[in-house]
Motif scaffolding. Structure first.
Motif, short mmCIF file in Angstrom:
data_model
loop_
_atom_site.label_atom_id
_atom_site.label_comp_id
_atom_site.label_asym_id
_atom_site.label_seq_id
_atom_site.Cartn_x
_atom_site.Cartn_y
_atom_site.Cartn_z
N SER A 1 0.85 -1.19 0.00
CA SER A 1 0.00 0.00 0.00
C SER A 1 0.88 1.23 0.00
CB SER A 1 -0.90 0.01 1.23
OG SER A 1 -1.50 1.28 1.40
N ASP A 2 0.65 2.14 -0.95
CA ASP A 2 1.48 3.35 -1.05
C ASP A 2 1.43 4.22 0.20
OD1 ASP A 2 2.41 2.69 -3.50
OD2 ASP A 2 1.20 4.10 -4.65
N GLU A 3 0.33 4.13 0.96
CA GLU A 3 0.17 4.99 2.14
C GLU A 3 0.90 4.45 3.36
OE1 GLU A 3 -1.21 7.99 1.88
OE2 GLU A 3 -1.37 7.44 -0.23
N ALA A 4 1.19 3.15 3.37
CA ALA A 4 1.84 2.53 4.53
C ALA A 4 3.33 2.82 4.54
CB ALA A 4 1.60 1.02 4.51
N THR A 5 3.91 2.86 5.75
CA THR A 5 5.37 2.97 5.86
C THR A 5 5.97 1.57 5.79
OG1 THR A 5 5.40 2.74 8.27
CG2 THR A 5 5.11 4.98 7.37
N ILE A 6 7.27 1.49 5.61
CA ILE A 6 7.95 0.19 5.60
C ILE A 6 7.73 -0.52 6.93
CG2 ILE A 6 10.21 -0.94 5.54
CD1 ILE A 6 11.08 0.98 3.40
N MET A 7 7.77 0.25 8.02
CA MET A 7 7.56 -0.33 9.36
C MET A 7 6.15 -0.92 9.47
SD MET A 7 9.69 -0.53 11.90
CE MET A 7 9.69 -1.04 13.63
N ASP A 8 5.15 -0.20 8.91
CA ASP A 8 3.77 -0.71 8.93
C ASP A 8 3.67 -2.03 8.18
OD1 ASP A 8 2.94 1.58 10.25
OD2 ASP A 8 2.40 2.64 8.40
N ILE A 9 4.37 -2.13 7.07
CA ILE A 9 4.29 -3.33 6.23
C ILE A 9 4.83 -4.55 6.97
CG2 ILE A 9 5.23 -4.43 4.14
CD1 ILE A 9 3.12 -2.46 3.39
N LEU B 1 19.57 -4.14 1.89
CA LEU B 1 20.27 -2.87 1.60
C LEU B 1 19.44 -1.63 1.93
CD1 LEU B 1 21.86 -3.87 -1.86
CD2 LEU B 1 22.79 -4.21 0.44
N PHE B 2 18.54 -1.73 2.94
CA PHE B 2 17.79 -0.55 3.39
C PHE B 2 18.47 0.05 4.62
CE2 PHE B 2 14.18 -2.56 1.10
CZ PHE B 2 13.80 -1.47 0.33
N PRO B 3 18.81 1.36 4.58
CA PRO B 3 19.35 2.02 5.77
C PRO B 3 18.24 2.25 6.81
CG PRO B 3 19.13 3.59 3.97
CD PRO B 3 18.76 2.25 3.42
N ARG B 4 18.63 2.51 8.05
CA ARG B 4 17.66 2.64 9.16
C ARG B 4 16.64 3.74 8.90
NH1 ARG B 4 17.65 1.02 14.49
NH2 ARG B 4 19.77 0.22 14.34
N GLU B 5 17.07 4.86 8.26
CA GLU B 5 16.15 5.99 8.06
C GLU B 5 15.00 5.67 7.10
OE1 GLU B 5 19.92 6.91 5.55
OE2 GLU B 5 19.44 6.07 7.53
N TYR B 6 15.08 4.55 6.41
CA TYR B 6 14.02 4.18 5.48
C TYR B 6 12.80 3.57 6.18
CZ TYR B 6 15.98 5.05 0.83
OH TYR B 6 16.45 5.66 -0.31
N LEU B 7 12.94 3.14 7.44
CA LEU B 7 11.86 2.43 8.11
C LEU B 7 10.58 3.25 8.20
CD1 LEU B 7 13.75 0.65 11.05
CD2 LEU B 7 13.14 -0.26 8.81
N ASP B 8 10.70 4.57 8.30
CA ASP B 8 9.51 5.43 8.43
C ASP B 8 9.06 6.02 7.10
OD1 ASP B 8 9.36 5.06 11.22
OD2 ASP B 8 10.93 6.55 11.54
N LYS B 9 9.68 5.61 6.00
CA LYS B 9 9.29 6.14 4.69
C LYS B 9 8.02 5.46 4.19
CE LYS B 9 13.35 8.12 2.49
NZ LYS B 9 14.05 8.25 1.21
N ARG B 10 7.16 6.24 3.54
CA ARG B 10 5.97 5.67 2.93
C ARG B 10 6.35 4.93 1.64
NH1 ARG B 10 2.50 8.48 0.76
NH2 ARG B 10 3.56 10.50 0.72
N ILE B 11 5.64 3.86 1.34
CA ILE B 11 5.91 3.05 0.15
C ILE B 11 5.78 3.91 -1.12
CG2 ILE B 11 5.12 1.08 -1.24
CD1 ILE B 11 6.48 0.29 1.40
N GLY B 12 4.83 4.84 -1.12
CA GLY B 12 4.55 5.65 -2.30
C GLY B 12 5.71 6.52 -2.75
N VAL B 13 6.64 6.86 -1.85
CA VAL B 13 7.76 7.74 -2.23
C VAL B 13 8.99 6.95 -2.68
CG1 VAL B 13 6.96 9.51 -0.63
CG2 VAL B 13 8.75 7.92 0.12
N LEU B 14 8.92 5.62 -2.61
CA LEU B 14 10.08 4.81 -3.00
C LEU B 14 10.16 4.67 -4.52
CD1 LEU B 14 9.82 1.87 -0.40
CD2 LEU B 14 11.11 4.00 -0.19
N SER B 15 11.37 4.40 -5.02
CA SER B 15 11.55 4.12 -6.45
C SER B 15 11.01 2.73 -6.78
CB SER B 15 13.03 4.20 -6.81
OG SER B 15 13.74 3.11 -6.22
N GLY B 16 10.89 2.43 -8.07
CA GLY B 16 10.42 1.11 -8.49
C GLY B 16 11.29 -0.01 -7.96
N GLY B 17 12.60 0.18 -8.01
CA GLY B 17 13.53 -0.84 -7.51
C GLY B 17 13.41 -1.03 -6.01
N GLU B 18 13.23 0.08 -5.27
CA GLU B 18 13.08 -0.02 -3.81
C GLU B 18 11.79 -0.73 -3.44
OE1 GLU B 18 15.64 3.99 -2.61
OE2 GLU B 18 13.50 4.15 -3.06
#
Length: 654
Positions: free
Chosen positions: A409-417, A444-461
């Protein structure tokens, strides 16, 4: 002197350093692969060279006389333009040069001592030679056919899919052949047969090339060197991907313990390269040598073509021994397909295909685009019903990965997933729990990515998140559709390690030959006709090598078909006569002297062409034409002489 030279280039976006005092150079004829984790600066390097982005500091030196062009990820075309026109519109300079060359050639027939025209003709000939454009119309036809664009040639190019438009743009660029060609993931949206054609064209026509790719065989087959971007720095490695692995492993072993994880991955990769690829190459070299030897014999006995084709087709298939069958029967049956057939619209995709998929089977579904590979995945996922036959699925859990990443879900964060119920730990397939950051660090995800929303990630991420999520599920079978698309090589290596340790069955679609060779133990090969699907137990590249040989034999069969049909008739004639006819005997007596005279004439003409005084006096066009005519006559007489010798040999054998 370098065509492109970058010195101490730096580039930063906000607080993120992309390039730091980076140095890079590209010389004529080099083919450099640029690799590195996504987001490390590969595309930025291309944009700086194309002057689409300015560097923050450093010196950029580009030869002003050269033309640099790049394949766009999303090409744009004018309105109301057909596919053929879209390709031909890129070739106006070449067509203009050919027209001018023909005009000058005609003028030189009456004004053959005009040095200015001779000089201009030579310049144009060099330009046309460089672009391999003497037979441009046939080359256009070939790229239309090889990139499967022929059926769309009169269709509006803007009505094609994104992948098809990229193929149109790539076709035009390959024919245009700029001085330097930049390609960003050129094998995306190409099936293995298109990639084979692309590799052949790039090698044959001596392109100067800078390319980004995650296709490791493509890199190995083409690259003269590899440049890795890591932490803003550029490191150059000589040779292709296999050489890069060896050199990189040595570098990592000299570093600190922080790199233990990378060292482990590279050791696994190097070990596989040494055992798998080297063995495959030796097998292919041996078979290729035998194949070329047989091809020579075919020219004296065309009837061998059919036998050789059948032998190769038999080699493409492998059958289990009774012992292997007993071992397989002890494993749990997941899917059973019996004479299944399915069509979409008027197109037959699968016809009378039978197979059993057992626990721990690892199957790659491969073949040209549009043949039905994804359709078969949908059958396994029970998203599509078959037209006829029987399909059985056992009681087990399936994990599915597709290009749409439906599980995210684009609205969820990586932590939510990964922690939907709260907390900071994730349970893995083997029952262990691990801190979510410790787990995602493997992807290969750094710690600061845990709170990022899925929608802002690149296709590869997003692909990395989806794949990491799959390996936390307790499932018996993984079904993957093009899992390596949009992934960088470091992430693909991690994915391969997880797949090799996965205890369930694996069914996947992929065009990545290296990935298929490394992971698959069995192939379901879709043919490009009549819904045929072949089961094979060979490494994919070995299957493709044999397939290429079969296609070459089919072309040979077309070439020799009149001779094959007349073989029986010839045998009857030979039995009836036991000596040469008067005409053949006379030709046999006279031909050696005629051939010798032609050899001397050809040598004289070649000497004249190497002497400016000689060819300027006679006219270079006239001398070249004389050479061409002499060579044609020479070849026909040699062929006639050899035919008579074969005939005489047949008398002796009878």
């Amino acid at each position: 002197m370098a065509l492109i030279d970058l010195q101490n280039i730096s580039k930063q976006y906000d607080t993120k350093i992309i390039l730091k005092d980076a140095n890079f150079s590209l010389n004529q004829g080099q083919k450099i692969a640029v690799i590195g984790q996504n987001g490390q600066g590969k595309s930025t390097l291309f944009k700086i060279i194309m002057q689409e982005t300015e560097s923050d500091s450093g010196v950029i030196s580009i030869d002003k006389s050269i033309k640099i062009e790049m394949l766009d990820q999303q090409p744009k075309f004018s309105d109301n333009l057909s596919v053929r026109d879209a390709i031909e519109n890129q070739l106006t300079e070449i067509k203009s040069a050919k027209n001018e060359y023909e005009d000058i050639t005609n003028k030189l027939t009456s004004d053959y001592e005009n040095n200015e025209l001779i000089k201009r003709q030579s310049e144009l000939a060099t330009f046309i030679d460089f672009h391999d454009a003497w037979d441009l119309d046939n080359m256009i036809e070939r790229v239309l056919k090889e990139f499967k664009l022929k059926q769309y040639e009169n269709k509006d190019v803007n009505l094609l899919s994104g992948g098809e438009q990229r193929r149109v743009s790539l076709a035009g660029l390959l024919l245009k052949k700029p001085d330097v060609l930049l390609l960003d993931e050129p094998t995306n949206h190409l099936d293995v047969y298109m990639v084979e054609f692309l590799e052949t064209l790039l090698k044959k026509n001596s392109f100067t090339l800078l390319f980004i790719s995650h296709d490791r065989y493509f890199i190995d087959n083409l690259a003269t060197s590899v440049v890795e971007i890591e932490g803003g720095n550029l490191k150059k490695f000589h040779g292709g991907y296999s050489s890069y692995i060896e050199q990189k492993q040595q570098l990592l072993e000299n570093m600190q313990k922080d790199h233990q994880n990378l060292i482990r991955l590279f050791k696994r990769e190097a070990h596989w390269m040494q055992r798998g690829v080297t063995a495959r190459r030796k097998r292919n070299e041996r078979r290729k040598s035998e194949y070329l030897d047989l091809k020579k014999r075919i020219k004296t006995n065309p009837g061998q073509i059919k036998k050789m084709t059948v032998d190769l087709q038999r080699e493409q298939k492998s059958f289990n021994t009774d012992e292997n069958s007993k071992i397989q029967n002890k494993r749990k049956m997941l899917f059973e397909l019996e004479d299944i057939t399915i069509s979409l619209g008027d197109k037959l995709l699968i016809k009378n295909f039978s197979a059993r998929i057992l626990q721990k089977d690892t199957i790659a579904i491969v073949g040209p685009n549009g043949t039905g590979k994804s359709t078969m995945l949908k059958i396994f996922m029970e998203k599509l019903k078959i037209d006829s036959g029987k399909f059985k699925k056992g009681e087990f859990k399936v994990g599915y990965f597709d290009q749409q990443r439906e599980m995210l879900s684009d609205e969820a964060t990586i932590m939510d997933i990964f922690c939907p119920m709260g907390g900071d730990s994730v349970e893995l397939q083997d029952g262990r729990t691990q801190h979510v950051y410790g787990y995602l660090k493997n992807f290969l995800f750094p710690r600061e990515y845990l709170d990022k929303r899925i929608g802002v990630l690149s296709g590869g991420e997003k692909n990395r998140v989806a794949l990491a999520l799959l390996f936390t599920k307790k499932i018996d079978c993984l079904v993957l559709d093009e899992p390596t698309n949009d992934l960088d090589i470091p992430t693909i290596n991690i994915l391969e390690e997880y797949l090799q340790n996965f205890q369930g069955a694996l069914i996947f679609v992929s065009h990545d030959r290296y990935f298929v060779d490394k992971i698959a133990k069995k192939l379901f090969v879709f043919k490009d006709s009549n819904g045929e699907v072949v089961e094979s137990f060979q490494p994919y590249t070995e299957y493709l090598e044999i397939d290429k040989e079969i296609r070459e034999l089919e072309e040979l069969e077309k070439e020799f078909s009149p001779k094959i049909k007349s073989e029986e008739k010839q045998e009857i004639v030979i039995k009836k006569q036991n000596k040469l006819s008067y005409k053949d005997q006379r030709a046999y007596d006279m031909l050696p002297e005629e051939i010798e005279k032609l050899e001397n004439l050809i040598e004289e003409i070649n000497l004249c062409l190497s002497n400016p005084k000689c060819y300027e006096e006679k006219g270079i066009v006239a001398v070249s034409k004389e050479l061409e005519e002499a060579e044609v006559i020479y070849e026909s007489k040699v062929e006639r002489f050899l035919e008579i010798e074969e005939l005489m040999e047949s008398f002796n054998n009878n």
